[in-house]
Write an enzyme that holds these catalytic residues in place. Structure first.
Site, PDB file in Angstrom:
ATOM      1  N   ARG A 124     -45.028 -16.326 -33.575  1.00 54.55           N
ATOM      2  CA  ARG A 124     -46.365 -16.436 -32.069  1.00 54.55           C
ATOM      3  C   ARG A 124     -46.788 -18.106 -32.277  1.00 54.55           C
ATOM      4  O   ARG A 124     -46.078 -18.914 -30.844  1.00 54.55           O
ATOM      5  CB  ARG A 124     -47.587 -16.020 -32.353  1.00 54.55           C
TER       6      ARG A 124
ATOM      7  N   TYR B 238     -41.955 -16.079  -4.981  1.00 49.56           N
ATOM      8  CA  TYR B 238     -42.247 -14.782  -5.823  1.00 49.56           C
ATOM      9  C   TYR B 238     -43.432 -14.609  -5.891  1.00 49.56           C
ATOM     10  O   TYR B 238     -44.351 -14.971  -6.159  1.00 49.56           O
ATOM     11  CB  TYR B 238     -41.395 -15.352  -7.222  1.00 49.56           C
TER      12      TYR B 238
ATOM     13  N   ASP C 150     -40.192 -23.293  -9.677  1.00 45.66           N
ATOM     14  CA  ASP C 150     -39.517 -22.379 -10.630  1.00 45.66           C
ATOM     15  C   ASP C 150     -38.516 -22.150 -10.032  1.00 45.66           C
ATOM     16  O   ASP C 150     -37.952 -22.139  -8.138  1.00 45.66           O
ATOM     17  CB  ASP C 150     -40.306 -21.458  -9.683  1.00 45.66           C
TER      18      ASP C 150
ATOM     19  N   LYS D 229     -33.287 -13.649 -15.193  1.00 49.14           N
ATOM     20  CA  LYS D 229     -31.983 -13.563 -14.210  1.00 49.14           C
ATOM     21  C   LYS D 229     -30.730 -13.968 -14.777  1.00 49.14           C
ATOM     22  O   LYS D 229     -30.009 -13.289 -15.769  1.00 49.14           O
ATOM     23  CB  LYS D 229     -32.478 -14.417 -13.306  1.00 49.14           C
TER      24      LYS D 229
HETATM   25  C1  LIG Z   1     -38.100 -12.732 -11.205  1.00 45.06           C
HETATM   26  C2  LIG Z   1     -38.393 -14.126 -10.814  1.00 45.06           C
HETATM   27  C3  LIG Z   1     -39.996 -14.124 -11.738  1.00 45.06           C
HETATM   28  C4  LIG Z   1     -40.297 -13.433 -12.337  1.00 45.06           C
HETATM   29  O1  LIG Z   1     -39.658 -13.259 -13.861  1.00 45.06           O
HETATM   30  P1  LIG Z   1     -40.483 -11.928 -14.582  1.00 45.06           P
HETATM   31  O2  LIG Z   1     -39.341 -12.538 -15.776  1.00 45.06           O
HETATM   32  O3  LIG Z   1     -39.851  -9.815 -14.374  1.00 45.06           O
HETATM   33  O4  LIG Z   1     -41.603 -11.860 -15.246  1.00 45.06           O
HETATM   34  C5  LIG Z   1     -40.422 -15.402 -11.007  1.00 45.06           C
HETATM   35  N1  LIG Z   1     -40.448 -16.012 -10.286  1.00 45.06           N
HETATM   36  C6  LIG Z   1     -38.546 -15.880  -9.518  1.00 45.06           C
HETATM   37  C7  LIG Z   1     -38.576 -16.544  -9.038  1.00 45.06           C
HETATM   38  C8  LIG Z   1     -37.842 -14.239  -9.970  1.00 45.06           C
HETATM   39  O5  LIG Z   1     -37.203 -13.913  -9.197  1.00 45.06           O
END
Ligand SMILES: *Cc1c(COP(=O)(O)O)cnc(C)c1O
Length: 407
Positions: free
Chosen positions: A67, A120, A192, A217
């Protein structure tokens, strides 16, 4: 070992460490525990995240409990930190785990956040949940206007939160502008960077302090893992977020980290194809009579095309959205008529995906509420994959024809 009983020998198999050769692929250190020769080394391991894979150099270099750090996870963290040009990184169990780790580490009750309006969905919901629970107030800004950001800052503003490319309208923020306003006020900027990836944009080079990814992603890239990562320009900030996230328990596991490392190897190749395909489809869609408008930063008609050219290297991303002239019904029929392109949320994998927000994720919103979210009734989002572009176009064309046909 020979004098021990079988029950004991079964529990203590020999540990085989390669000597004289090195594994080419990233080894998966599935175990969550590491043992020590002396107490001093173990005490040192409690001080911070292990800095070297193998744990040979530096005072706080040993792994002890996964962890807090794991060699496979550390490989992933160091690789992303390197691609983003950061001092260090921290992997989490999902993108939302990364967003949470940053918010929880940097915010206290009564603090204030300036965030882009179009965020998001999970991040938007989390910010408003924090507002209710802990009195963390949020001011939303467009991201385009430095005066608006300056006016939004308060004495207790702890972070400015932006996204490189937004969903689904593909707005591109001119990162250096709001980031420099925040920096003047001593407020860190968090970006992000999921949609752009470090291949297209490295926000730390443009004045950001912290970068977040949903590695679920493009970084993972094959729709087969959930992970997130936080990259920090400042090692002290990284240590603070690491320290908090070990308490939060939002860490990722070694098998997932090894898949994410494998994803990184082809990330530049995949991004090149995602971008090339998306641009070609955006251009062809913009010419089609059933299409009212295409939102894609690579098109000259996009309001931030010039910013995107400056900010993004080698392409404009894999996501585009299309407004169909036929409205809600046409959007639904189009999404349902595609054969090769699959109907699914999310993005970043090898397969092209379609989504019609008005009939799925945003089905409870009426036309006015949709418009406020920047989505039309006939808007469909395409997360373009890496297939051959002509096969994708043929599928889109037949679905556009089907969407136009009234029964
Ligand atoms: C999918 C996404 C998230 C969240 O990610 P997870 O892996 O589903 O928790 C955050 N920001 C953006 C821009 C995303 O496309």
């Amino acid at each position: 070992m020979d004098d021990l009983h079988p029950q004991t020998r079964a529990v203590h198999p020999p540990l085989i460490r390669p000597v004289g050769s090195t594994p080419l692929a990233t080894p998966v250190y599935q175990g969550h525990l590491f043992s020590f020769e002396d107490s001093e080394a173990m005490a040192a391991a409690f001080e911070g995240p292990a800095q070297a894979v193998g744990g040979q150099d530096g005072a706080h270099s040993a792994f002890f409990y996964s962890r807090m750090g794991n060699p496979t996870v550390r490989t992933f963290e160091k690789a992303v930190a390197d691609l983003e040009g950061g001092a260090d990184a921290l992997a989490t169990g999902s993108g939302m785990g990364a967003v949470n780790a940053v918010f929880m580490a940097l915010l206290r009750s009564g603090d204030h956040v300036v965030a882009q309006r179009s965020l998001y969905g999970g991040t938007y919901a989390l910010l408003h949940d924090l507002a209710e629970r802990w009195d963390v107030t949020v001011t939303h800004v467009s991201g385009d206007d430095p005066d608006e950001v300056r006016a939004a800052l308060r004495p207790r503003t702890r972070l400015l939160y932006l996204e490189t490319i937004t969903n689904p309208t593909t707005q591109v923020v001119d990162l250096p502008v709001p980031a420099s306003v925040a920096r003047e006020a001593g407020v860190p900027t968090v970006v992000d960077n999921t949609f752009a990836t470090p291949v297209l944009c490295r926000p730390l080079e443009h004045g950001a302090d912290i970068v977040i990814h949903s590695a679920t992603k493009y970084i993972g890239g094959h729709s087969d893992l959930l992970a997130g990562v936080v990259v920090c320009a400042d090692p002290a900030v990284h240590h603070r977020i690491w320290s908090h996230s070990t308490e939060l328990g939002a860490c990722t596991d070694p098998t997932t980290a090894s898949l994410a490392v494998r994803g990184l190897a082809t990330l530049p190749l995949r991004m090149a194809r995602h971008c090339e395909n998306a641009l070609a489809l955006a251009r062809r869609l913009a010419e089609h009579p059933a299409v009212e408008r295409v939102h894609y930063p690579g098109l000259e008609s996009h309001p931030q095309h010039a910013i995107a050219r400056r900010l993004l290297d080698g392409g404009f991303g894999g996501v585009l959205s299309v407004e169909l002239t036929g409205g809600r019904e046409a959007g639904r029929r189009f999404a349902e008529s595609l054969r090769l392109v699959r109907m699914a949320p999310s993005l970043g994998g090898t397969k092209t995906l379609v989504m019609h927000p008005a009939s799925t994720s945003h089905r409870r919103l009426d036309a006015r509420a949709l418009a406020a979210a920047g989505i039309g009734e006939g808007t469909v989002r395409l997360a373009v994959g890496i297939e051959h572009v002509d096969d994708l176009w043929n599928d889109l064309e037949q679905a556009l024809a089907a969407a136009d046909r009234r029964e």
